[in-house]
Scaffold this motif. Sequence first.
Motif, mmCIF file in Angstrom:
data_model
loop_
_atom_site.group_PDB
_atom_site.id
_atom_site.type_symbol
_atom_site.label_atom_id
_atom_site.label_comp_id
_atom_site.label_asym_id
_atom_site.label_seq_id
_atom_site.Cartn_x
_atom_site.Cartn_y
_atom_site.Cartn_z
ATOM 1 N N THR A 1 0.802 -1.391 -0.069
ATOM 2 C CA THR A 1 0.003 0.119 0.307
ATOM 3 C C THR A 1 0.898 1.210 -0.275
ATOM 4 O OG1 THR A 1 -1.505 -1.165 1.603
ATOM 5 C CG2 THR A 1 -1.595 1.048 1.087
ATOM 6 N N LEU A 2 1.892 1.426 0.873
ATOM 7 C CA LEU A 2 2.665 2.892 1.276
ATOM 8 C C LEU A 2 3.752 2.394 -0.745
ATOM 9 C CD1 LEU A 2 4.369 4.368 2.348
ATOM 10 C CD2 LEU A 2 5.859 2.677 3.004
ATOM 11 N N ALA A 3 3.968 0.907 -1.185
ATOM 12 C CA ALA A 3 4.193 1.417 -2.377
ATOM 13 C C ALA A 3 3.213 1.916 -4.059
ATOM 14 C CB ALA A 3 5.047 0.117 -2.821
ATOM 15 N N GLN A 4 1.826 1.755 -3.356
ATOM 16 C CA GLN A 4 1.016 2.358 -4.184
ATOM 17 C C GLN A 4 0.983 3.522 -4.013
ATOM 18 O OE1 GLN A 4 -0.995 1.010 -6.736
ATOM 19 N NE2 GLN A 4 0.471 -0.583 -6.764
ATOM 20 N N VAL A 5 0.948 4.484 -2.422
ATOM 21 C CA VAL A 5 0.787 5.322 -2.706
ATOM 22 C C VAL A 5 1.913 6.419 -2.640
ATOM 23 C CG1 VAL A 5 0.455 6.962 -0.196
ATOM 24 C CG2 VAL A 5 -0.803 5.382 -0.483
ATOM 25 N N ARG A 6 3.293 5.953 -2.375
ATOM 26 C CA ARG A 6 4.017 6.998 -3.178
ATOM 27 C C ARG A 6 4.132 6.356 -4.261
ATOM 28 N NH1 ARG A 6 8.611 3.746 1.041
ATOM 29 N NH2 ARG A 6 8.201 5.273 2.784
ATOM 30 N N ASN A 7 3.437 5.284 -5.538
ATOM 31 C CA ASN A 7 3.851 6.142 -6.808
ATOM 32 C C ASN A 7 2.689 6.490 -7.478
ATOM 33 O OD1 ASN A 7 5.655 3.508 -7.289
ATOM 34 N ND2 ASN A 7 3.639 2.023 -7.840
ATOM 35 N N LEU A 8 2.040 7.047 -6.281
ATOM 36 C CA LEU A 8 0.738 8.465 -6.515
ATOM 37 C C LEU A 8 1.744 9.660 -6.135
ATOM 38 C CD1 LEU A 8 -1.752 6.665 -4.972
ATOM 39 C CD2 LEU A 8 -1.993 6.977 -7.411
ATOM 40 N N GLY A 9 2.600 10.028 -6.046
ATOM 41 C CA GLY A 9 3.723 11.104 -5.566
ATOM 42 C C GLY A 9 3.648 11.210 -4.300
#
Length: 158
Positions: free
Chosen positions: A36-44
Amino acid sequence: MEQQKAIEKFQAFVANEGDTLLRLLTKAEQVIAQKTLAQVRNLGYDNISLAELRVMQQLCLSGMRMTELAEQTKLSKQAIGQLIDSLEKKAFLVKLPDPSDRRAKTIAYTDRGYQLIIDAIDATFIVENEVSKLLKQEAHQCLKRSLLTLNEEFTKDT
């Protein structure tokens, strides 16, 4: 002597039962949180930590006192204070005077913080879909129902 007994008992448990439920749940929680954190980081949001994201996700959408947030997250007031200070510097949160107690502060989202929550919901949806595909939707829903039942039953008297 005691060490050897503990090793043998653990090995017998694992041989009979497999890994413990606690260890499996902990590992699964860690993997899903990191995804989830990786996805959040992928969103900027590349400057947010997992601890900060967890605080953001626990904060009531209408704001709450720091002491309530510390109780809810099971973190010390000092630890939650450090995380809130960091999130405030990143413009995700703001500390406001509490209208019912001049000594207290209410922690609230900024517009940027609300956007992070919106994006974190999207990130969670992506990860949940990935889990659902891996487990098949029926098993995923069964897992969620089982975990809800455990949480409800084990927290009845607390």
